[in-house]
Design an enzyme around this catalytic site. Structure first.
Site, PDB file in Angstrom:
ATOM      1  CB  CYS A  97      -0.398   0.303   1.152  1.00  0.00           C
ATOM      2  SG  CYS A  97      -2.087  -1.515   1.230  1.00  0.00           S
TER       3      CYS A  97
ATOM      4  NE  ARG B 100       4.407   2.110   0.334  1.00  0.00           N
ATOM      5  CZ  ARG B 100       5.828   1.021   0.781  1.00  0.00           C
ATOM      6  NH1 ARG B 100       6.612   1.308   0.110  1.00  0.00           N
ATOM      7  NH2 ARG B 100       5.206   1.053   1.789  1.00  0.00           N
TER       8      ARG B 100
ATOM      9  CD  GLU C  70      16.268 -13.572  -7.253  1.00  0.00           C
ATOM     10  OE1 GLU C  70      15.933 -14.255  -6.230  1.00  0.00           O
ATOM     11  OE2 GLU C  70      15.929 -13.025  -7.138  1.00  0.00           O
TER      12      GLU C  70
ATOM     13  CD  GLU D 110       9.410 -12.097  -8.837  1.00  0.00           C
ATOM     14  OE1 GLU D 110       8.938 -11.369  -7.581  1.00  0.00           O
ATOM     15  OE2 GLU D 110      10.473 -12.304  -8.839  1.00  0.00           O
TER      16      GLU D 110
ATOM     17  CE  LYS E 193      13.202 -11.570  -9.618  1.00  0.00           C
ATOM     18  NZ  LYS E 193      13.585 -11.955  -8.882  1.00  0.00           N
TER      19      LYS E 193
ATOM     20  CE  LYS F   4      11.376  -3.741  -5.108  1.00  0.00           C
ATOM     21  NZ  LYS F   4      11.601  -4.302  -5.795  1.00  0.00           N
TER      22      LYS F   4
ATOM     23  CG  ASN G 221       1.252   0.566   4.116  1.00  0.00           C
ATOM     24  OD1 ASN G 221       1.033  -0.531   4.318  1.00  0.00           O
ATOM     25  ND2 ASN G 221       2.693   1.197   4.454  1.00  0.00           N
ATOM     26  N   GLY G 222      -0.933  -1.451   6.495  1.00  0.00           N
ATOM     27  CA  GLY G 222      -0.493  -2.166   7.151  1.00  0.00           C
ATOM     28  C   GLY G 222      -1.586  -3.060   7.153  1.00  0.00           C
TER      29      GLY G 222
ATOM     30  CG  HIS H  44      17.936 -37.540  -3.727  1.00  0.00           C
ATOM     31  ND1 HIS H  44      18.507 -39.098  -2.909  1.00  0.00           N
ATOM     32  CD2 HIS H  44      19.228 -36.750  -3.970  1.00  0.00           C
ATOM     33  CE1 HIS H  44      19.534 -39.387  -3.317  1.00  0.00           C
ATOM     34  NE2 HIS H  44      20.073 -37.459  -3.254  1.00  0.00           N
TER      35      HIS H  44
ATOM     36  CD1 TRP I 194      -0.498  -6.674  -2.655  1.00  0.00           C
ATOM     37  CD2 TRP I 194      -0.484  -7.370  -0.987  1.00  0.00           C
ATOM     38  NE1 TRP I 194      -0.055  -7.288  -2.973  1.00  0.00           N
ATOM     39  CE2 TRP I 194      -0.183  -7.859  -1.777  1.00  0.00           C
ATOM     40  CE3 TRP I 194      -1.099  -7.107   0.187  1.00  0.00           C
ATOM     41  CZ2 TRP I 194      -0.356  -9.529  -0.598  1.00  0.00           C
ATOM     42  CZ3 TRP I 194      -0.732  -8.125   0.700  1.00  0.00           C
ATOM     43  CH2 TRP I 194      -0.034  -8.703   0.426  1.00  0.00           C
TER      44      TRP I 194
HETATM   45  C1  F6R Z   1      10.897 -10.905  -5.443  1.00  0.00           C
HETATM   46  C2  F6R Z   1      12.064  -9.722  -4.653  1.00  0.00           C
HETATM   47  C3  F6R Z   1      11.277 -10.493  -3.245  1.00  0.00           C
HETATM   48  C4  F6R Z   1      11.917  -9.398  -2.097  1.00  0.00           C
HETATM   49  C5  F6R Z   1      11.125  -9.716  -0.911  1.00  0.00           C
HETATM   50  C6  F6R Z   1      12.133  -9.510   0.324  1.00  0.00           C
HETATM   51  O1  F6R Z   1      11.877 -10.759  -6.835  1.00  0.00           O
HETATM   52  O2  F6R Z   1      11.533  -8.532  -4.980  1.00  0.00           O
HETATM   53  O3  F6R Z   1      11.383 -12.036  -3.107  1.00  0.00           O
HETATM   54  O4  F6R Z   1      12.960 -10.067  -2.134  1.00  0.00           O
HETATM   55  O5  F6R Z   1       9.950  -8.965  -0.590  1.00  0.00           O
HETATM   56  O6  F6R Z   1      12.150  -7.619   0.132  1.00  0.00           O
HETATM   57  P1  F6R Z   1      13.518  -6.818   0.850  1.00  0.00           P
HETATM   58  O7  F6R Z   1      14.204  -7.035  -0.164  1.00  0.00           O
HETATM   59  O8  F6R Z   1      12.735  -5.155   0.255  1.00  0.00           O
HETATM   60  O9  F6R Z   1      13.121  -7.401   2.263  1.00  0.00           O
END
Ligand code: F6R
Length: 598
Positions: free
Chosen positions: A2, A27, A471, A478, A475, A593, A100-101, A494, A74
């Site tokens: 948010c 956000r 990772e 998501e 990527k 984010k 926000n929260g 396994h 969000w």
């Molecule tokens: C994936 C991504 C998330 C963040 C995670 C932690 O692309 O961006 O998995 O890495 O939400 O966020 P931070 O680094 O802000 O604590």
């Protein structure tokens, strides 16, 4: 999670709020809304969906006024809908709130308020806030807010305006980020700096459990007991351009391409960590983080154990906080976070601090909660990362971990001068090597197009590149919503090998390293079962071409540092698959984010 923005000044508020919301859209993007105070009346406009929907509404229904708040949501409680969009008003429509929260006890509060004849329009937790303030309102908004806060449980950053006190915005923060931007004859509130950067670089990072009364020429900050606080005014070091796309199609591609500059900057800015930690005494390290930052932590484990020779545990912050971790004397906690506001990471850190552990953070946002709560912070110098999927922050976290590991290894006398020099010289070559991989973008796009329609992907790696397999898979899933799993290649036999058939794309990280031959065996096992292999290998490896049709070559590099290179093709592959499928790469569905709620 948010985004909040607020403005008080002499300009028309709606365009400023709208512009700020666009910069905060990363956000959350389920719905958006705005509340403007004009002629002792609150006008609220909101719309389900992206900010563009709100923008269209504002074109049809002009709102004038010089004081207002806005929100991009969000969804947590209540589906994404216009009704559940913020701002929320009290029953009388005199008080409007953006939140926000999460208000954890909202159901109990709602029941109490309903008994007093307060009626609710939404399914959100947030709507209790304006009604609670309204219940306590007896001619003083600040007093009513303080009373309401005694009842609220959970995390919140709030922006509040009232038609009865039309010359101020109230702002409060309790475990969710909020900043105040200081202008001339105008002031702002926002969840994050980019929202207000066009107007001012002077900001106050509101501290936890502080309340601000913001007027156009004045900002008063106090703690919850009402004691005045003199805030620290920070100057934002990056420009508005850094928070814009700069000619790229989207933020994600721009951020992928910024990586060589970011890793070079970290190297040039590196100074030995200072603070009240005696690094000589450290006997074990626990790394806590979430998502991509967790994967950086996993790489960190390989690197720290190999160079520093002390045990390292890596924990998902959301697990660490609830599992009664054993933290010994002389344990160093490393928290990794791009935003510094991830709720689980902050909670893990607070849990660790109860055991008096020393805390070092690797964080991209100076002034964030994490940097403030750490004994030492290592800045990752990546600049604002806007795209929801983390890319440049990841390689920045890796580079910082390498430098920290080399520093600790030197301190523990595990490396001599020559070894250290050699390591630094390898790291200095990373930026140029990353650029060479970025130059292969056309090849990677072609491979992406060819594999676009695969229903599932596997990502395999070993050793220090196993975390990059995780990772790469993260990527892809998501951004393009294709099921993808990352595995340590040795684990295949396994169980997961059962997944392989001609419909499976398998991305294998097979750069030159002590485990290359093992990876090659895994590749052959995949081929034998008709899996479609995409390999990442070291330039000059002719052998692999005789087995695998699709090879993305990376420049030669010391194996321990190779994750700084192998991740680049993985980012580009995920990026192009998502783009070619027509998805919004900067704002994947269901995500936000900064994950500031549990
Ligand atoms: C994936 C991504 C998330 C963040 C995670 C932690 O692309 O961006 O998995 O890495 O939400 O966020 P931070 O680094 O802000 O604590």
């Amino acid at each position: 999670m948010c985004g909040i923005i607020g403005y008080i000044g002499k300009q028309r508020v709606a365009p400023i709020i709208l512009e700020g919301l666009k910069r905060l859209e990363y956000r959350g993007y389920d719905s958006a809304g705005i509340a403007v105070i004009n002629k002792n009346k609150v006008s609220v406009l909101k719309r389900k969906g992206r900010i563009a929907n709100l923008e269209n509404l504002l074109k049809k229904r002009q709102v004038s006024g010089e004081l207002g708040i806005g929100h991009t949501r969000w969804a947590t409680h209540g589906a994404p809908s216009t009704k559940n969009a913020h701002p929320h008003c009290d029953c009388s429509g005199r008080i409007a709130v953006v939140h926000n929260g999460i208000i954890e006890n909202y159901q109990e509060l709602k029941r109490e308020l309903e008994k007093d004849d307060y009626r609710f329009k939404s399914q959100t937790d947030s709507e209790v806030i304006p009604n609670l303030i309204s219940k306590f309102y007896k001619g003083n908004l600040e007093k009513a807010l303080r009373e309401a806060m005694k009842k609220l449980k959970g995390s919140y950053a709030l922006g509040i305006v009232s038609a009865d006190e039309p010359e101020k915005i109230l702002a409060v923060r309790n475990d969710s980020p909020l900043i105040i931007g200081l202008g001339k004859g105008e002031n702002f509130i926002a969840s994050d700096v980019p929202a207000i950067l066009k107007h001012t670089k002077k900001v106050i990072y509101l501290q936890n459990r502080q309340l601000a009364v913001i007027e156009k020429d004045n900002v008063d900050i106090s703690d919850l007991e009402g004691n005045k606080v003199s805030p620290k005014i920070d100057s934002v070091s990056y420009s508005i351009e850094a928070a814009q796309k700069g000619g790229f199609r989207d933020f994600m591609l721009k951020e992928i391409y910024e990586q060589p500059a970011v890793v070079s900057k970290i190297l040039s800015q590196w100074v030995s960590p200072e603070g009240n930690i005696d690094f000589r005494d450290i006997e074990q390290i626990i790394i806590v983080a979430c998502g991509t930052a967790f994967h950086a932590g996993l790489v960190g484990k390989y690197v720290l154990e190999s160079l520093v020779r002390i045990p390292v545990w890596v924990d998902l912050a959301s697990e660490f906080r609830y599992r009664k971790p054993i933290i010994k004397k002389n344990t160093l906690i490393i928290a990794i976070s791009q935003s510094g506001e991830t709720a689980d990471t902050l909670a893990a850190v607070r849990e660790a601090k109860k055991s008096k552990a020393k805390l070092i953070s690797i964080c991209n946002v100076l002034g964030s909660s994490l940097t403030r709560e750490s004994d030492v912070n290592l800045d990752t110098y990546a600049g604002p990362e806007v795209s929801v999927a983390s890319t440049k922050a990841y390689t920045a976290q890796l580079m910082t971990l390498y430098l920290l590991a080399l520093y600790l290894a030197k301190l523990k006398q595990n490396l001599n001068k020559d070894e250290l020099k050699k390591a630094i010289s390898s790291l200095q070559k990373v930026a140029a090597a990353q650029k060479k991989i970025l130059d292969k973008n056309k090849d990677i796009k072609r491979i992406a197009r060819k594999h676009l329609h695969f229903g599932a992907f596997l990502y395999l790696g070993r050793g220090v590149n196993f975390p990059n397999a995780l990772e790469g898979a993260l990527k892809l899933k998501e951004l393009s919503y294709i099921p993808a799993e990352g595995y340590a290649a040795g684990e295949m036999k396994h169980g997961p090998i059962a997944l392989i058939d001609e419909y499976r794309a398998i991305v294998c990280i097979a750069n030159d390293s002590p485990v290359y031959d093992k990876m090659l065996s895994n590749i052959q096992e995949g081929l034998a079962r008709k899996g479609k292999i995409i390999a990442i290998a070291t330039q000059g490896n002719e052998q692999i071409k005789s087995y695998v049709k699709e090879v993305i070559f990376i420049p030669k590099i010391e194996p321990l540092f190779s994750p700084l290179l192998t991740v680049i093709p993985l980012q580009l592959l995920a990026y192009y698959v998502a783009c070619l499928k027509g998805y919004d790469v900067d704002k994947p569905r269901n995500l936000a984010k900064s994950v500031t709620v549990e």
